[in-house]
Structures are given as structure tokens and as C-alpha cells.
Design an enzyme around this catalytic site. Structure first.
Site, PDB file in Angstrom:
ATOM      1  CE  LYS B  80     -23.042  96.277 -46.634  1.00 17.26           C
ATOM      2  NZ  LYS B  80     -23.638  95.438 -47.700  1.00 17.26           N
ATOM      3  CB  SER B 155     -26.607  93.610 -45.838  1.00  9.47           C
ATOM      4  OG  SER B 155     -25.710  93.867 -46.901  1.00  9.47           O
ATOM      5  CB  SER B 179     -26.717  94.107 -49.856  1.00 10.02           C
ATOM      6  OG  SER B 179     -27.160  92.955 -49.188  1.00 10.02           O
TER       7      SER B 179
END
Lengths: 100, 525
Positions: B80, B155, B179
Site C-alpha cells: 500500500k 482506503s 481500511s
């Protein structure tokens, strides 16, 4: 609790947060924040005086380490992402405005 | 051959790597090919490494030389973009950090490299991890591999979509209010938010420091456990890192898969989260999983958590407050964007840069946080939110006196359409109603696929929560339910996902229904 989000307040918050909001942004944020604040204000319904606050989810103890230098970045590494640099330092525009 | 390698779980792939049947170069090339073929549509990646094959070749050489390597050595990994990396840009999905090259690796990245994992690239995310749909990424949204018109969650939508689209077997995520878990829910994948402090946050670009946790993203419970074993444990660089000795999570997952853990397991169901609060197909899938657990010896116990309903409100005070402070570092001086303001002072430049460099959601939350922390409002808002945090912890404490784990649906609905909630921040915030309490209390949570919703055929996840430090319990219980469900389905849930259009190659015509449906900004990079 009724929120009092006004365009002037939002503009002031923008100054505090160092974000130069446009008039259009101020107008939009004023409406959005009023709705959001009205909803999140419900925390005060249950947050009575006898409830202690929690700042951190897991109880922590202070952490010490030996006072030894380590994990140093070089000056070049520190400056590698700088928008502007000179003489091994960050370079910025004027610190003070004319009226100051 | 290539296509087959991308369908393997990380555990299966690592076994073939260890036996010498497959090389890391072959496995890495297969995933790079897959990214090239489908990521134009999915847009899970912001950056693809240009030296992954080199890294893979190095692992192959070390293995050939007889070196003892970690179990995941040679397995590709997606990272990420909130995690800083020395060899790829790290933007946290923000324009203000475009092109930023970190002088050091995040601890979880360094540990992954040391274990021989092969970084494939950086995955898309809502800007600074603020969002539930990746629509707040400055670089365009990621699309859900199950339906390209729908959100992949957020997210960490990029990490979840990458593993769901077979672009990577494993990914790293971060979870501040859901997330990792909510993207897992909407993409039919697995993700775990560890106990706060269980995994180092060093090198994770901070959103809300008292809520953020880094964790694993994968297609199976065992794979998440294997990655968690690599990244977890004490890190002196993170002052909130716990000094625990953690058990092997992979061992817990393998033990759990036998199903014995379910005999006598007490599973709490929150009475204040009624079925009416969820999409019908989400509730139905959740209830079916509970029935399956019960049929295999678990006891379903109704518990009360009266303060969970205040969680979202408390979260949207605490998070913006901490974020407004953490994001002060983007000052146009030391790194990131700087907008030229002729004759302007450093403060003018800062304010103009932050207006240009931050997206709408970031500005919304920074302004909200600034408000919540300002004189005269601090006690009413931030102070009250911190008290709610105490009350939610007490709810958990009381519940865990009666049950071993708590189960909830992982999110209220299946994947919604891109654009559907983008103009309604409050609706967007409510996506995290079931995941937020774990972050406020610091307890671990896992989401695993529980099935497809009847009404739309989209994936649904079930979330399990355990007391702080009991992450291994989640791997046991998650693996047990996963084994039962996969058995019932006759294969992994992702086998039912539609084939993605291939950007090139001979099989392009044979990919089932045409997947051309795109928004106006389709394929934007």
C-alpha cells in the site's frame, strides 16, 4: 449542542490549518461541516463527567533507550525531496511579509 | 502456466518455490504479466516495480546456493502506498507527495524484504487513507474486480483489488477505521487489523496515530497469517510497539482449519447492530455463517455494546483531530509539492501549496479536526470523543467476559457504485460503523468472505473481533469458518468472480462478458 459553522469560521480555520481556501471551497465546506458536526456532536450525550478520557487504546509505559546516536540520515538524504535547497539547507521564500 | 501461478495462494506458491518446481522469477513474471493484462481496468497499482525480476532472481540464486530462506521467500507482494519504500515512490495517494522517494523503508517493508518477499509495486488508496472507496485517491479510483463500475472499498482498495484480481497473492494494508477489513468485505478477500501496537507503524505515513495499524491482505486466512508472522513484533522505532512475544499466526491458522476450535466457542452477536441496519443479502450471509458455526459446535451469544453506535461520531472527531496535526508536516519546505507564489512569504506559499496539494476530503477532515481542537470546543468535541472511547472499551471488556470472539457483518452493504456516495461525506463515513469500534479500542479484527449477497451477487464479509493481543484466536476462528465455507461452496469464493478483460494476449476474446463498462475517467492513471 447546535453547531455554529459559518463561512467566517471556516475561513478562519483555513488560516489556522494553513490552507488557503477559495470562496467556493469555503461555501461548500460550511454546508458540509454543519451537517457533519451536528451528527458527531452526539458524543456529548454519553460523555458524562464521571467517564475518564482515553487517549490511547493500549496502556503504554514510557520508553527509554540508551542515549546513543544512530539511524542517522545524511544531509543529502534529508534534502533529496526538498522543493528547494542551497548550501546544505532548505531554502524558502521570505519569512516575513512587508507589513511585518 | 503463467496464469496458473497467479491463481495459487501464497502458501501453495511458497511450497512450489521451496521444492524447486517453480522459480521466483517465473512467479514474479506471471504476476507482472497479470498486472499488465488487467490493471489498465482495475487500477490497483500506482507504481509497478521495474526491478522485481532482479529481486526475484536474487532469491532464486540464494535458494540454489542452499541458503535457508523464510517460508514466503520468492513470493510477490503488493505494498500500500501509505508505506514508504526506498526503491519506489510513496505518495499515500496524494498529489502533495507526488514522486516522493523515502530515504528509508517502513519497518514492515524492510521485514518483508528480509524474509525474501518480492515487492511488485505500490497500491492505490484514498488520499492519506481518508475514505472507504479509493475515490479520494489523487490518481483516480481503483475498480472492484467483481464489477468494474463499483468501488473496491477503502482506503486500501488497491491492495484488496490487487489480491482479488490475482495481480498479487499478498499485500500490505493499513487500517485506521476499517481500511483493511471493509475492502476485504467488498472484494471477497481476507484482511486483518492487528492489535494496536502488534505491527510497527514506523514508515507508515501517519493518518491518526492512536488508530492506525498496518496489517496483511490476502485471499486466504493462512496467507494473511504467514505475512503477519513476517511483519509483526516489537520495533524500537515505534514507541507504541508492544513488547510481546507473539505466537505463530500461521500455526494458529493451520490449527484452526481443522475446525476443532469451534467446539464450545462462544461467539458474541451485538444486539445493537440489528439486521435492519444492513443490506438484506449482507444480513442473510452473516446469519448463514453463524448457523454454520453453530452447527459445528459454536455457541451464539447475544451481547450488548450500547456505545458502539457512538463510535462513528467519536471516530470522526478523533481522526480529524489527529490527522490535522499529522498532516501539518506537509509544509512545502522539507518535502512534497511547492507552489510558486511570486513575492509570497513562506506562509503564503504553504497555504497555497496545501490548498493545491490536498484533495477535498483531506481538506474537509483537516478543517474539521482544526475545529474540534480549537479553544472553546476542545472539551465538548475532542474530550467527549475520548470518553466515548473509554465507554466502547468497557463494552468490549464486558462482552469478552462472556464470549471468545464477537462477530458482525464487516460492512453494512456490498460494493456500491463509483460516484454513488462521493458527494455525501456522512453516508460515506457510515460505511465503517462495524469496523471503527476495534480501532477505538485497539482490539484486533479480521474480515473473511462469507458468501455472495442474493440480490446483487456481490461478495460479503464476516468480521470477527477478539480481545487485545488475541490475534491468533482470529486466525484460528477465521480459518475454521473459511474451511467450512470453501467446502460448502466447492472452492474459493473468488472462483466465482467474473473474468477480467485482458489488455493483450490470445485469450482476450475468450474472457466472458465484455467488461468495457467504464466511467468517464476510465483507465485514468
Amino acid at each position: 449542542m447546535v453547531s455554529e459553522i459559518s463561512p467566517d469560521l471556516v475561513r478562519h480555520l483555513g488560516v489556522l490549518a494553513r490552507i488557503q481556501l477559495s470562496d467556493e471551497e469555503v461555501e461548500r465546506l460550511t454546508g458540509e461541516l454543519a451537517v457533519i458536526v451536528d451528527n458527531i456532536a452526539k458524543v456529548s450525550e454519553v460523555a458524562t463527567a464521571d467517564v475518564p478520557a482515553t487517549s490511547h487504546p493500549i496502556l503504554l509505559e514510557n520508553v527509554y533507550r540508551p542515549d546513543e546516536t544512530g539511524d542517522m540520515l545524511t544531509v543529502a538524504q534529508v534534502l533529496q525531496n526538498a522543493p528547494d535547497a542551497a548550501d546544505d539547507r532548505f531554502r524558502v521564500t521570505a519569512i516575513l511579509g512587508e507589513e511585518q | 502456466m503463467s496464469a496458473d501461478l497467479t491463481r495459487l495462494t501464497a502458501a501453495e506458491l511458497s511450497a512450489r518455490l521451496a521444492s524447486g518446481e517453480v522459480s521466483s522469477v517465473e512467479a514474479t513474471q506471471a504476476h507482472l504479466d497479470r498486472i499488465a493484462a488487467v490493471d489498465g481496468d482495475v487500477h490497483a497499482f500506482l507504481h509497478v516495480s521495474d526491478h522485481a525480476l532482479e529481486v526475484a532472481a536474487g532469491i532464486d540464486r540464494r535458494r540454489a546456493g542452499g541458503e535457508a530462506l523464510g517460508e514466503l521467500a520468492g513470493v510477490p507482494l503488493a505494498i500500500k502506498d501509505v508505506l514508504v519504500t526506498t526503491d519506489m515512490p510513496s505518495t499515500s495517494g496524494s498529489r502533495i507527495l507526488e514522486g516522493f522517494m523515502s530515504p528509508y523503508d517502513a519497518t514492515v517493508v524492510a521485514r518483508s524484504r528480509a524474509a525474501g518477499l518480492v515487492p511488485l509495486g505500490k497500491t492505490n488508496m484514498d488520499e492519506f487513507a481518508m475514505g472507504s472507496s479509493t475515490e479520494h485517491s489523487a490518481y483516480g479510483p481503483t475498480r472492484n474486480p467483481w464489477d468494474l463500475d463499483r468501488i473496491p472499498g477503502g482506503s486500501g482498495g488497491g491492495s484488496a483489488a490487487a489480491v482479488a484480481a490475482f495481480e498479487a497473492p499478498l499485500a500490505l494494508g493499513s487500517d485506521t477505521g476499517g481500511s483493511i477489513r471493509q475492502p476485504a468485505h467488498v472484494t471477497g478477500t481476507v484482511g486483518l487489523k492487528p492489535t494496536y501496537g502488534g505491527v510497527s507503524r514506523f514508515g507508515a505515513i501517519a493518518l491518526a496515530s492512536s488508530l492506525d495499524q498496518v496489517g496483511p491482505v490476502s485471499r486466504t486466512v493462512l496467507d494473511s497469517a504467514l505475512l503477519h508472522d513476517v511483519i509483526g513484533g516489537h520495533d524500537p522505532h515505534d514507541s507504541t510497539s508492544l513488547r510481546e512475544t507473539w505466537p505463530s499466526f500461521a500455526a494458529a491458522a493451520r490449527e484452526g482449519a481443522t475446525g476443532q476450535v469451534l467446539a464450545g466457542l462462544r461467539v458474541g452477536v451485538v444486539s445493537e447492530l440489528p439486521d435492519s441496519g444492513f443490506q438484506a443479502g449482507v444480513s442473510a450471509s452473516f446469519r448463514a455463517s453463524l448457523a454454520l458455526l453453530e452447527a459445528h459446535g459454536a455457541e451464539i451469544v447475544e451481547i450488548s455494546a450500547p456505545h458502539f453506535e457512538y463510535g462513528v461520531a467519536a471516530y470522526y472527531l478523533i481522526l480529524p483531530a489527529e490527522a490535522s496535526s499529522n498532516l501539518a508536516k506537509f509544509d512545502s519546505v522539507r518535502f512534497g509539492m511547492r507552489v510558486d507564489v511570486p513575492g509570497g512569504t513562506v506562509e503564503d506559499v504553504m497555504a497555497v501549496t496545501r490548498d493545491a496539494g490536498f484533495g477535498d476530503e483531506v481538506k474537509r477532515r483537516v478543517i474539521l479536526g482544526t475545529y474540534a481542537l480549537s479553544a472553546g470546543y476542545y472539551d465538548a468535541y475532542y474530550g467527549s470523543a475520548q470518553k466515548v472511547r473509554t465507554l466502547i472499551q468497557r463494552d468490549f471488556d464486558a462482552a469478552f467476559e462472556r464470549v471468545d470472539v464477537i462477530a458482525t457483518p464487516s460492512a453494512p452493504t456490498t460494493a456500491f457504485r463509483l460516484g454513488e456516495k462521493i458527494d455525501d461525506p456522512l453516508q460515506m463515513y457510515l460505511n465503517d460503523v462495524t469496523t471503527i469500534p476495534a480501532n477505538l479500542a485497539g482490539v484486533p479484527g479480521i474480515s473473511i468472505p462469507s458468501g455472495l449477497a442474493e440480490e446483487d451477487g456481490l461478495p460479503v464479509g464476516i468480521q470477527f473481533l477478539a480481545p487485545a493481543r488475541e490475534d491468533a484466536r482470529l486466525y484460528r476462528v477465521g480459518a475454521a469458518l473459511e474451511a467450512l465455507l470453501v467446502d460448502e461452496w466447492g472452492g474459493p469464493l473468488l472462483d466465482r468472480a467474473p473474468s477480467l478483460r485482458q489488455a493483450q494476449g490470445p485469450d482476450r476474446q475468450a474472457q466472458g462478458p465484455d467488461r468495457q463498462a467504464q466511467g468517464p475517467d476510465g483507465g485514468a492513471r
